[in-house]
Design a protein around this motif. Structure first.
Motif, short mmCIF file in Angstrom:
data_model
loop_
_atom_site.label_atom_id
_atom_site.label_comp_id
_atom_site.label_asym_id
_atom_site.label_seq_id
_atom_site.Cartn_x
_atom_site.Cartn_y
_atom_site.Cartn_z
N ASP A 64 0.82 -1.21 0.00
CA ASP A 64 0.00 0.00 0.00
C ASP A 64 0.85 1.26 0.00
O ASP A 64 0.37 2.35 0.31
CB ASP A 64 -0.97 0.00 1.18
CG ASP A 64 -0.27 -0.06 2.52
OD1 ASP A 64 0.98 -0.12 2.54
OD2 ASP A 64 -0.97 -0.06 3.55
N ASN A 65 2.13 1.10 -0.33
CA ASN A 65 3.08 2.22 -0.47
C ASN A 65 3.42 2.86 0.87
O ASN A 65 3.80 4.03 0.94
CB ASN A 65 2.55 3.29 -1.43
CG ASN A 65 3.62 3.71 -2.43
OD1 ASN A 65 4.43 2.88 -2.87
ND2 ASN A 65 3.65 4.97 -2.80
N ARG A 66 3.31 2.12 1.92
CA ARG A 66 3.64 2.61 3.25
C ARG A 66 5.11 2.32 3.54
O ARG A 66 5.55 1.17 3.42
CB ARG A 66 2.76 1.96 4.29
CG ARG A 66 2.86 2.57 5.67
CD ARG A 66 1.74 2.03 6.55
NE ARG A 66 1.74 2.66 7.85
CZ ARG A 66 0.77 2.55 8.73
NH1 ARG A 66 -0.30 1.82 8.41
NH2 ARG A 66 0.84 3.14 9.90
N ARG A 134 16.54 1.48 -3.11
CA ARG A 134 16.28 2.17 -4.37
C ARG A 134 16.69 1.31 -5.57
O ARG A 134 15.95 1.17 -6.55
CB ARG A 134 17.02 3.51 -4.40
CG ARG A 134 17.05 4.17 -5.78
CD ARG A 134 17.63 5.57 -5.72
NE ARG A 134 18.84 5.69 -4.94
CZ ARG A 134 20.06 5.44 -5.39
NH1 ARG A 134 20.23 5.02 -6.64
NH2 ARG A 134 21.10 5.61 -4.60
N SER A 135 17.88 0.71 -5.48
CA SER A 135 18.39 -0.12 -6.58
C SER A 135 17.45 -1.29 -6.87
O SER A 135 17.16 -1.60 -8.03
CB SER A 135 19.79 -0.63 -6.22
OG SER A 135 20.24 -1.57 -7.17
N MET A 136 16.95 -1.93 -5.81
CA MET A 136 16.09 -3.10 -5.99
C MET A 136 14.72 -2.71 -6.54
O MET A 136 14.16 -3.39 -7.40
CB MET A 136 15.97 -3.83 -4.67
CG MET A 136 17.29 -4.39 -4.16
SD MET A 136 17.27 -4.87 -2.42
CE MET A 136 16.37 -6.40 -2.53
N LEU A 137 14.17 -1.60 -6.06
CA LEU A 137 12.88 -1.13 -6.57
C LEU A 137 12.99 -0.73 -8.04
O LEU A 137 12.12 -1.06 -8.87
CB LEU A 137 12.39 0.04 -5.73
CG LEU A 137 11.96 -0.29 -4.29
CD1 LEU A 137 11.87 0.98 -3.46
CD2 LEU A 137 10.62 -1.03 -4.28
N PRO A 169 4.23 3.26 -8.48
CA PRO A 169 4.49 3.48 -7.05
C PRO A 169 5.36 2.36 -6.50
O PRO A 169 5.34 1.23 -7.02
CB PRO A 169 3.10 3.47 -6.43
CG PRO A 169 2.27 2.68 -7.37
CD PRO A 169 2.83 2.93 -8.74
N PHE A 170 6.11 2.66 -5.45
CA PHE A 170 6.95 1.63 -4.83
C PHE A 170 6.14 0.37 -4.53
O PHE A 170 6.58 -0.75 -4.77
CB PHE A 170 7.56 2.15 -3.53
CG PHE A 170 8.68 3.15 -3.71
CD1 PHE A 170 9.14 3.51 -4.96
CD2 PHE A 170 9.28 3.72 -2.60
CE1 PHE A 170 10.17 4.43 -5.12
CE2 PHE A 170 10.31 4.63 -2.73
CZ PHE A 170 10.75 4.99 -3.99
N GLY A 171 4.94 0.58 -3.96
CA GLY A 171 4.15 -0.56 -3.52
C GLY A 171 3.80 -1.53 -4.62
O GLY A 171 3.57 -2.72 -4.36
#
Length: 728
Positions: A64-66, A134-137, A169-171
Motif C-alpha cells: 500500500d506504499n507505506r 532504491r536499486s532493488m525497486l 508506485p513503490f508498492g
C-alpha cells in the motif's frame, strides 16, 4: 550480509559500530509517527505484513506504499530521527512526511545513543540502506517495463522511467523487489544531486510533540496499570529500617506498599500518582544509613587533591616531558577543580513493566535498550526472547538514560504485583538519587621557551573511571579510562613533548556516570583555561597565541579565524565588557567560540554575545546543528556558572530546581551566532560540542573581565578566589 549484533558490546564498541546493510527481520513496537496516519495502540506488535519489502534492517515498504524506517538510535530532543530519516530518504528518493518511524528492538545491533556518535555511525550504513532499496525497486520496475535501470529514477515513493515518463508506485513492485538479491555495495548518490541533505528541514517529530501525540515514558498507558512512586535510602549503601505501612495503606487510592529485594527502596502503589505520593509521605520510611553516612563534599575533594602526588598511570606520552621540565628555565603550573553534576532532565525517571509467567513487557525511555532487556531477563528468569522492550521518546537524556538501574528497580517491584506497574520518580528522588558526572582535579605543568610557547607539557587527571563500573573490560590493561583522552590528548594543538597521567580515585558514597560527555566536557575546561593562561603570561593576545599553536591544523585555524572575524575580536569592545575564546576538537568536530561578557560585580555575569564557528564535516541538517550548539551552550553555561552537587552526612543536598539552579531566560546570552563551515569531510558529532565549549569560553571571558583566573567550577563558587592567582 549478516546483522552486526554485538550481545556484550562495550559502550565504546557500540558507539563506534558502523556496519553495512543489516539483514534482519525487525518488527518492533512503533513510536509516535511524524504524520497523522492511524497507528496501532501503544504496546501492540506490528507483524510482518504479507508481501512487505524489507531489504535490510532499516526499511520496510508494503504494497500500500507505506514506508517504515526502523531506527537504531533513540530520540531525546537531539533531532536524530530527522537526521536519520534524511539519510535514508535522500538515497531512496522519498519525502520526509511520507515516512513512519519505528524503534529497533534490543538485540538488533549497535543500539546505543550517546557520545555524539549517531550521525557519525549512521552516515554510511543508512545511506547504503536507502541506496540498496532504491536499486532493488528500480530494477523491479525496469524489468517490468523491459527498460534499462539507468533510465529510471525515484521520487516521492514513485519510480519514473525518464524517457517515456512511465511511473509506478513503490508498492506496486515490492513483491518483485523482495525476490531480488540485496546489492552489497549499492551506488550512492553524488552529493551534488542531494535535495535533502545539507538543507534545513523541519524536524519530523515537531508536530506530534506540539500536538501532544508523541509518547514519552511518562505518557504510557497500559490497560489495568497502576502507578507507584518510590523512595530510596538517601545515603548510597543504606537500607530500610522501618516504616508506617498501615498509615500508607489508609490513604485513599493506595493499593500496596512494596520493598525491593536489596531492601534499600520502597514503592507505594496507587490508582494514580498523587495518591501514591501522599501514601509515600504517610509511610515515613526510616533508614539505616550505612557506611557512607560520613561522606561530605570535602571528603571527595580531599581524596582528589591527594591524588596529585604519588603513583599514577601513564596514559599517553610523547618524548621526555619530565626531563625537559626539570631543566626548563621557565615553567607554569595550574590546578583545576570540577564538581559533581546532576543530569536533571525535564522528564524525571520513569518505567512501566508488566511481569507475567509467559513474558515481560517494559515501556521506558532508554539510551541502551539491550541493558533494559537483559536486566528484565535476569530478574524474571525468563529467556531474552520473552522480554519485549518498548522504547519511548525521552524528555532529555544527557547520558542519564545510559543507566538502567531504574528499569531494574521497576522490574523488582512489578514482579510483586499481577498488573502492569508504572513507577515515577519525584523530582526530589530524581536529583538526590541520580548517577552523577564525576568530580575531577587536574594539574597542568608546562615548560616554556623564551616566547612563552610550550616545549613540554605534563597533565595529571585525578578522578573516577566511569567505564570501570559501566563496562569494566573497556578499561585499558593498566586501568585507564580512554574517554578521558577526549579534549586532553586529543586537541587541535601539538606539543614537542607530552605526558598524560591518570590517578584513579573513585568517589565514596555516590555512583558516577556520563553527563552529556565526560572527557570532552571536562577536559576542554582544563586545556583551554591553561592555554589562555599561557597566552596572558606570554603577553600575547589569546587568539594570536592560539593561531601560532594551530599553524599545522588548518581546520582548527580556519574556525578560529572565522570566529574572530565574526565576533569582531580585533575591534574595540564596549566599556565594561570583555571577551574570551576557546578552540576545540572533540567528538569528531572542530569549533571556535568567542563570548562577550560584562561583570557589574564579581558574582554577576551578563553574557551579551556568543559566536561559535563549527566545522563538523558535511552538515546534514544545518538548522538542527545550529539548534544543538545553541542548546548545548546554554546547558553548559548553566552548569558552569551555578551547578554543583554537594553532600553532607552522605546525603545529596540539592533536591529540586530551587537548589539546583537552571539558567533562566533573562540570564541566557543576549545573542548566539552559530556559523557552519562548508566541508566535504564525513560528519562529526555535534550533541556535546556546545556543552564542552561553554565552561572554558565563559571562564576565559570572565578572567579577562576580572583580571584573575577561574580554575574552579562552578565559576561563581566562593572557591574561585585566591586559587585563581597565576603561578609560575
Amino acid at each position: 550480509m549478516t546483522s552486526h549484533t554485538v550481545p556484550n558490546a562495550s559502550r565504546r564498541q557500540l558507539l563506534g559500530a558502523g556496519g553495512a546493510l543489516l539483514l534482519a527481520t525487525l518488527w518492533p513496537v512503533p513510536r509516535g509517527r511524524a504524520q497523522s496516519s492511524p497507528r496501532p495502540e501503544q504496546g501492540m506488535l506490528v507483524e510482518n505484513a504479507p508481501g512487505a519489502f524489507a531489504p535490510n534492517a532499516y526499511i520496510r515498504i508494503t504494497a500500500d506504499n507505506r514506508i517504515t524506517l526502523i531506527l537504531p538510535n533513540v530520540e531525546m530532543g537531539q533531532g536524530i530521527y530527522t537526521s536519520s530519516v534524511m539519510l535514508i530518504a535522500e538515497e531512496l528518493g522519498i519525502d520526509l512526511p511520507q515516512v513512519d518511524i519505528e524503534a529497533a528492538p534490543p538485540g538488533a545491533g549497535a543500539e546505543i545513543t550517546g557520545g555524539s556518535t549517531s550521525v557519525m555511525t549512521e552516515w554510511l550504513p543508512l545511506r547504503q540502506a536507502g541506496a540498496a532499496a532504491r536499486s532493488m525497486l528500480v530494477q523491479a520496475a525496469a524489468t517490468r517495463w523491459h527498460a534499462a535501470p539507468e533510465d529510471c529514477i525515484t521520487r516521492s515513493t514513485t519510480i519514473i522511467h525518464v524517457p517515456t515518463k512511465r511511473t509506478l508506485p513503490f508498492g506496486a513492485v515490492v513483491a518483485d523487489a523482495a525476490a531480488l538479491p540485496v546489492p552489497q555495495k549499492p551506488a550512492l548518490k553524488d552529493p551534488a544531486s542531494y535535495t535533502l541533505l545539507g538543507r534545513s528541514q523541519h524536524r519530523i517529530d515537531s508536530a506530534i510533540k506540539v500536538e501532544g501525540r508523541a509518547i514519552f515514558g511518562m505518557d504510557v498507558q497500559i490497560p489495568g496499570q497502576k502507578i507507584g512512586t518510590v523512595a530510596a535510602c538517601p545515603v548510597e549503601g543504606g537500607t530500610l529500617s522501618g516504616m508506617n505501612k498501615q498509615a500508607a495503606l489508609a490513604v485513599r487510592g493506595v493499593l500496596a506498599v512494596l520493598v525491593n529485594e536489596p531492601g534499600n527502596t520502597v514503592c507505594v502503589v496507587a490508582e494514580h500518582y498523587w495518591a501514591a505520593r501522599k501514601g509515600l509521605r504517610a509511610l515515613k520510611p526510616q533508614w539505616h544509613y550505612g557506611p557512607n553516612a560520613h561522606v561530605t563534599t570535602q571528603t571527595i575533594y580531599d581524596q582528589l587533591h591527594d591524588g596529585l602526588t604519588g603513583p599514577a598511570i601513564v596514559a599517553n606520552t610523547k618524548g621526555d616531558a619530565p626531563a625537559i621540565l626539570a631543566h626548563a628555565p621557565t615553567t607554569h603550573t595550574a590546578i583545576y577543580q570540577q564538581p559533581l553534576l546532576a543530569h536533571a532532565p525535564m522528564e524525571p525517571i520513569n518505567c512501566t513493566a508488566h511481569v507475567r509467567t509467559d513474558g515481560c513487557d517494559v515501556w521506558t525511555g532508554t539510551q541502551i535498550a539491550d541493558r533494559a532487556r537483559d536486566t528484565a531477563a535476569e530478574l524474571t528468569g525468563l529467556p531474552k526472547e520473552k522480554i519485549t522492550v518498548h522504547c519511548q521518546y525521552i524528555g532529555g537524556g544527557f547520558g542519564r538514560r545510559l543507566e538502567h538501574e531504574y528499569v531494574t528497580q521497576c522490574i523488582q517491584f512489578a514482579r510483586q504485583v499481577p498488573y502492569p506497574l508504572k513507577i515515577i520518580w519525584s523530582r526530589e528522588e530524581d536529583l538526590t538519587r541520580d548517577r552523577y558526572r564525576p568530580a575531577y582535579v587536574d594539574q597542568m605543568t608546562a615548560a616554556l621557551d623564551d616566547k612563552g610557547f610550550i616545549t613540554a607539557l605534563t597533565h595529571r587527571i585525578v578522578g573516577p573511571a566511569v567505564v570501570a563500573r559501566w563496562d569494566p573490560p573497556e578499561l585499558t590493561k593498566d586501568g585507564y579510562d580512554e574517554d578521558l583522552s577526549v579534549a586532553t590528548v586529543i586537541t587541535p594543538y601539538t606539543y614537542p613533548a607530552y605526558r598524560l597521567e591518570f590517578a584513579r580515585r573513585e568517589a565514596p558514597g555516590i555512583v558516577t556516570a556520563w553527563w552529556r560527555g565526560v572527557g570532552g566536557t571536562r577536559g576542554l575546561f582544563v586545556v583551554e583555561g591553561f592555554i589562555d593562561e599561557l597566552a596572558h603570561r606570554a603577553g600575547m593576545d589569546p587568539v594570536a597565541y592560539r593561531r601560532a599553536m594551530l599553524a599545522e591544523n588548518p581546520r582548527a585555524l580556519a574556525v578560529l579565524d572565522r570566529a574572530a572575524h565574526a565576533a569582531g575580536w580585533d575591534t574595540p569592545i564596549p566599556q565594561g565588557r570583555a571577551r574570551g575564546v576557546a578552540v576545540q576538537f572533540a567528538f569528531g568536530s572542530y569549533m571556535a567560540t568567542i563570548a562577550e561578557v560584562e561583570m557589574p560585580s564579581p558574582d554577576t555575569v551578563i553574557i551579551h554575545r556568543v559566536t561559535a564557528v563549527v566545522d563538523c564535516g558535511r552538515v546534514l541538517n544545518p538548522d538542527q546543528v545550529v539548534s544543538q550548539i545553541e542548546g548545548g551552550l546554554i546547558f553548559g553555561f548553566s552548569a558552569a556558572l551555578y551547578n554543583e552537587i554537594t553532600l553532607e552526612g552522605g546525603r545529596v543536598q540539592q533536591n529540586n530546581f530551587n537548589t539546583w539552579r537552571v539558567m533562566r531566560m533573562n540570564e541566557a546570552p543576549r545573542q548566539i551566532n552559530v556559523l557552519l563551515m562548508p566541508s566535504t569531510e564525513d560528519p562529526g558529532g555535534i550533541g556535546e560540542v556546545g556543552t564542552a565549549a561553554a565552561a572554558p569560553v565563559l571562564a576565559n571571558a570572565m578572567s579577562a573581565a576580572q583580571g584573575r583566573r577561574y580554575r574552579t567550577l562552578p565559576l561563581l563558587s566562593p572557591r574561585n578566589g585566591a586559587d585563581g592567582k597565576e603561578q609560575g
